[in-house]
Write a protein that holds these residues in place. Sequence first.
Motif, PDB file in Angstrom:
ATOM      1  N   TYR A 110       0.869  -1.176   0.000  1.00 17.86           N
ATOM      2  CA  TYR A 110       0.000   0.000   0.000  1.00 17.86           C
ATOM      3  C   TYR A 110       0.902   1.221   0.000  1.00 17.86           C
ATOM      4  CZ  TYR A 110      -2.587   3.946   1.755  1.00 17.86           C
ATOM      5  OH  TYR A 110      -3.111   5.199   1.896  1.00 17.86           O
ATOM      6  N   GLN A 111       0.531   2.229  -0.789  1.00 18.75           N
ATOM      7  CA  GLN A 111       1.302   3.468  -0.817  1.00 18.75           C
ATOM      8  C   GLN A 111       0.371   4.609  -1.191  1.00 18.75           C
ATOM      9  OE1 GLN A 111       4.852   3.117  -3.136  1.00 18.75           O
ATOM     10  NE2 GLN A 111       5.405   5.261  -2.913  1.00 18.75           N
ATOM     11  N   ASP A 112       0.496   5.731  -0.488  1.00 16.26           N
ATOM     12  CA  ASP A 112      -0.283   6.928  -0.807  1.00 16.26           C
ATOM     13  C   ASP A 112       0.537   7.770  -1.775  1.00 16.26           C
ATOM     14  OD1 ASP A 112      -1.856   9.176  -0.959  1.00 16.26           O
ATOM     15  OD2 ASP A 112      -1.746   9.662   1.170  1.00 16.26           O
ATOM     16  N   LEU A 113       0.052   7.901  -2.999  1.00 17.20           N
ATOM     17  CA  LEU A 113       0.755   8.690  -4.009  1.00 17.20           C
ATOM     18  C   LEU A 113       0.153  10.080  -4.167  1.00 17.20           C
ATOM     19  CD1 LEU A 113       1.410   5.951  -6.697  1.00 17.20           C
ATOM     20  CD2 LEU A 113       3.028   6.945  -5.073  1.00 17.20           C
ATOM     21  N   GLY A 114      -0.905  10.397  -3.423  1.00 17.78           N
ATOM     22  CA  GLY A 114      -1.466  11.737  -3.411  1.00 17.78           C
ATOM     23  C   GLY A 114      -2.437  12.065  -4.527  1.00 17.78           C
ATOM     24  N   ALA A 115      -2.492  11.228  -5.557  1.00 20.35           N
ATOM     25  CA  ALA A 115      -3.412  11.428  -6.681  1.00 20.35           C
ATOM     26  C   ALA A 115      -3.597  10.080  -7.366  1.00 20.35           C
ATOM     27  CB  ALA A 115      -2.866  12.461  -7.662  1.00 20.35           C
ATOM     28  N   LEU A 116      -4.713   9.928  -8.073  1.00 22.83           N
ATOM     29  CA  LEU A 116      -5.044   8.668  -8.727  1.00 22.83           C
ATOM     30  C   LEU A 116      -3.878   8.155  -9.575  1.00 22.83           C
ATOM     31  CD1 LEU A 116      -7.127   6.499  -9.608  1.00 22.83           C
ATOM     32  CD2 LEU A 116      -7.812   8.082 -11.413  1.00 22.83           C
ATOM     33  N   PRO A 117      -3.348   6.961  -9.266  1.00 24.75           N
ATOM     34  CA  PRO A 117      -2.262   6.416 -10.067  1.00 24.75           C
ATOM     35  C   PRO A 117      -2.761   5.539 -11.216  1.00 24.75           C
ATOM     36  CG  PRO A 117      -2.484   5.132  -8.066  1.00 24.75           C
ATOM     37  CD  PRO A 117      -3.533   6.225  -8.019  1.00 24.75           C
ATOM     38  N   ALA A 118      -2.083   5.645 -12.332  1.00 23.93           N
ATOM     39  CA  ALA A 118      -2.228   4.693 -13.432  1.00 23.93           C
ATOM     40  C   ALA A 118      -1.027   3.768 -13.315  1.00 23.93           C
ATOM     41  CB  ALA A 118      -2.236   5.408 -14.770  1.00 23.93           C
ATOM     42  N   VAL A 119      -1.237   2.473 -13.435  1.00 25.67           N
ATOM     43  CA  VAL A 119      -0.166   1.524 -13.171  1.00 25.67           C
ATOM     44  C   VAL A 119       0.107   0.636 -14.377  1.00 25.67           C
ATOM     45  CG1 VAL A 119      -0.580   1.487 -10.683  1.00 25.67           C
ATOM     46  CG2 VAL A 119      -1.752  -0.155 -12.135  1.00 25.67           C
ATOM     47  N   GLY A 148       8.975  -7.547 -13.739  1.00 24.71           N
ATOM     48  CA  GLY A 148       8.171  -7.709 -12.539  1.00 24.71           C
ATOM     49  C   GLY A 148       8.014  -6.448 -11.720  1.00 24.71           C
ATOM     50  N   ASP A 149       8.765  -5.399 -12.037  1.00 23.57           N
ATOM     51  CA  ASP A 149       8.617  -4.134 -11.329  1.00 23.57           C
ATOM     52  C   ASP A 149       7.291  -3.478 -11.707  1.00 23.57           C
ATOM     53  OD1 ASP A 149      11.099  -4.537 -10.239  1.00 23.57           O
ATOM     54  OD2 ASP A 149      12.051  -2.792 -11.132  1.00 23.57           O
ATOM     55  N   LEU A 150       6.872  -2.535 -10.875  1.00 21.87           N
ATOM     56  CA  LEU A 150       5.604  -1.845 -11.081  1.00 21.87           C
ATOM     57  C   LEU A 150       5.876  -0.364 -11.300  1.00 21.87           C
ATOM     58  CD1 LEU A 150       2.490  -1.967 -11.031  1.00 21.87           C
ATOM     59  CD2 LEU A 150       2.627  -1.562  -8.563  1.00 21.87           C
ATOM     60  N   LEU A 151       5.286   0.189 -12.338  1.00 24.17           N
ATOM     61  CA  LEU A 151       5.393   1.610 -12.643  1.00 24.17           C
ATOM     62  C   LEU A 151       4.049   2.252 -12.333  1.00 24.17           C
ATOM     63  CD1 LEU A 151       7.524   3.538 -13.914  1.00 24.17           C
ATOM     64  CD2 LEU A 151       6.318   3.218 -16.072  1.00 24.17           C
ATOM     65  N   ALA A 152       4.068   3.358 -11.575  1.00 22.29           N
ATOM     66  CA  ALA A 152       2.835   4.074 -11.237  1.00 22.29           C
ATOM     67  C   ALA A 152       3.045   5.556 -11.538  1.00 22.29           C
ATOM     68  CB  ALA A 152       2.484   3.882  -9.772  1.00 22.29           C
ATOM     69  N   ALA A 153       2.080   6.150 -12.215  1.00 24.46           N
ATOM     70  CA  ALA A 153       2.162   7.579 -12.563  1.00 24.46           C
ATOM     71  C   ALA A 153       0.839   8.240 -12.202  1.00 24.46           C
ATOM     72  CB  ALA A 153       2.433   7.741 -14.057  1.00 24.46           C
ATOM     73  N   GLY A 160       1.972  14.360 -12.008  1.00 28.46           N
ATOM     74  CA  GLY A 160       3.317  14.268 -12.550  1.00 28.46           C
ATOM     75  C   GLY A 160       4.260  13.378 -11.769  1.00 28.46           C
ATOM     76  N   VAL A 161       3.806  12.760 -10.696  1.00 29.26           N
ATOM     77  CA  VAL A 161       4.647  11.844  -9.921  1.00 29.26           C
ATOM     78  C   VAL A 161       4.697  10.504 -10.650  1.00 29.26           C
ATOM     79  CG1 VAL A 161       4.866  10.569  -7.747  1.00 29.26           C
ATOM     80  CG2 VAL A 161       4.097  12.947  -7.739  1.00 29.26           C
ATOM     81  N   VAL A 162       5.915  10.011 -10.868  1.00 28.97           N
ATOM     82  CA  VAL A 162       6.118   8.694 -11.465  1.00 28.97           C
ATOM     83  C   VAL A 162       7.075   7.927 -10.562  1.00 28.97           C
ATOM     84  CG1 VAL A 162       6.933   7.398 -13.476  1.00 28.97           C
ATOM     85  CG2 VAL A 162       5.816   9.621 -13.794  1.00 28.97           C
ATOM     86  N   VAL A 163       6.664   6.730 -10.140  1.00 29.96           N
ATOM     87  CA  VAL A 163       7.518   5.891  -9.302  1.00 29.96           C
ATOM     88  C   VAL A 163       7.657   4.518  -9.925  1.00 29.96           C
ATOM     89  CG1 VAL A 163       7.018   7.075  -7.127  1.00 29.96           C
ATOM     90  CG2 VAL A 163       5.628   5.139  -7.809  1.00 29.96           C
ATOM     91  N   ARG A 164       8.856   3.952  -9.746  1.00 27.81           N
ATOM     92  CA  ARG A 164       9.093   2.563 -10.133  1.00 27.81           C
ATOM     93  C   ARG A 164       9.361   1.795  -8.856  1.00 27.81           C
ATOM     94  NH1 ARG A 164      13.049   0.115 -14.798  1.00 27.81           N
ATOM     95  NH2 ARG A 164      12.644  -2.067 -14.301  1.00 27.81           N
ATOM     96  N   LEU A 165       8.563   0.752  -8.631  1.00 28.50           N
ATOM     97  CA  LEU A 165       8.667  -0.043  -7.421  1.00 28.50           C
ATOM     98  C   LEU A 165       9.253  -1.403  -7.750  1.00 28.50           C
ATOM     99  CD1 LEU A 165       5.171   0.806  -5.959  1.00 28.50           C
ATOM    100  CD2 LEU A 165       7.351   1.872  -5.395  1.00 28.50           C
ATOM    101  N   GLN A 166      10.277  -1.769  -7.008  1.00 22.13           N
ATOM    102  CA  GLN A 166      10.957  -3.044  -7.222  1.00 22.13           C
ATOM    103  C   GLN A 166      10.188  -4.128  -6.481  1.00 22.13           C
ATOM    104  OE1 GLN A 166      15.008  -3.008  -5.937  1.00 22.13           O
ATOM    105  NE2 GLN A 166      15.503  -4.883  -7.013  1.00 22.13           N
TER     106      GLN A 166
END
Length: 131
Positions: A90-99, A105-110, A114-120
């Motif tokens: 679970y992570q709060d990204l502050g705005a609706l993420p598209a994943v 196997g990594d996950l990309l969420a934007a 304008g926040v984009v994170v890559r999760l290992q």
Amino acid sequence: MYIVRDGRLMNTFFTPADALALSADGSALAVTTGRQLKWYATDAGLQWEFTGDDVLRSPRIDAQRPPRVAVGSELGSLYVLDALGELLHYQDLGALPAVAWLSDGDLLAATWTGVVVRLQSQARYEERGRV
């Protein structure tokens, strides 16, 4: 929803759906309706349900075995669950993420902010990068 394989009706699920995702091998289906995420085995039916903190959008199932599903809420929450319905991240990204699941196997969420994170995913979803 109708599950059709090789031109034959295999199963039918009666559920409202705002969005859905089918696993790459066709064995699982993730459906969102309002705050609900439902996980179906296409040959056996409903397996579990999960309730998010707000309306859930854009479920995505990865190609790994066993599969995982990622989904975002309109409040900005990112959820990752396994095929048994266990919350893995679970992570709060502050705005609706598209994943999107990446081939490794990594996950990309934007988010729309304008926040984009890559999760290992192999390291408990630690951030590999953020812009």
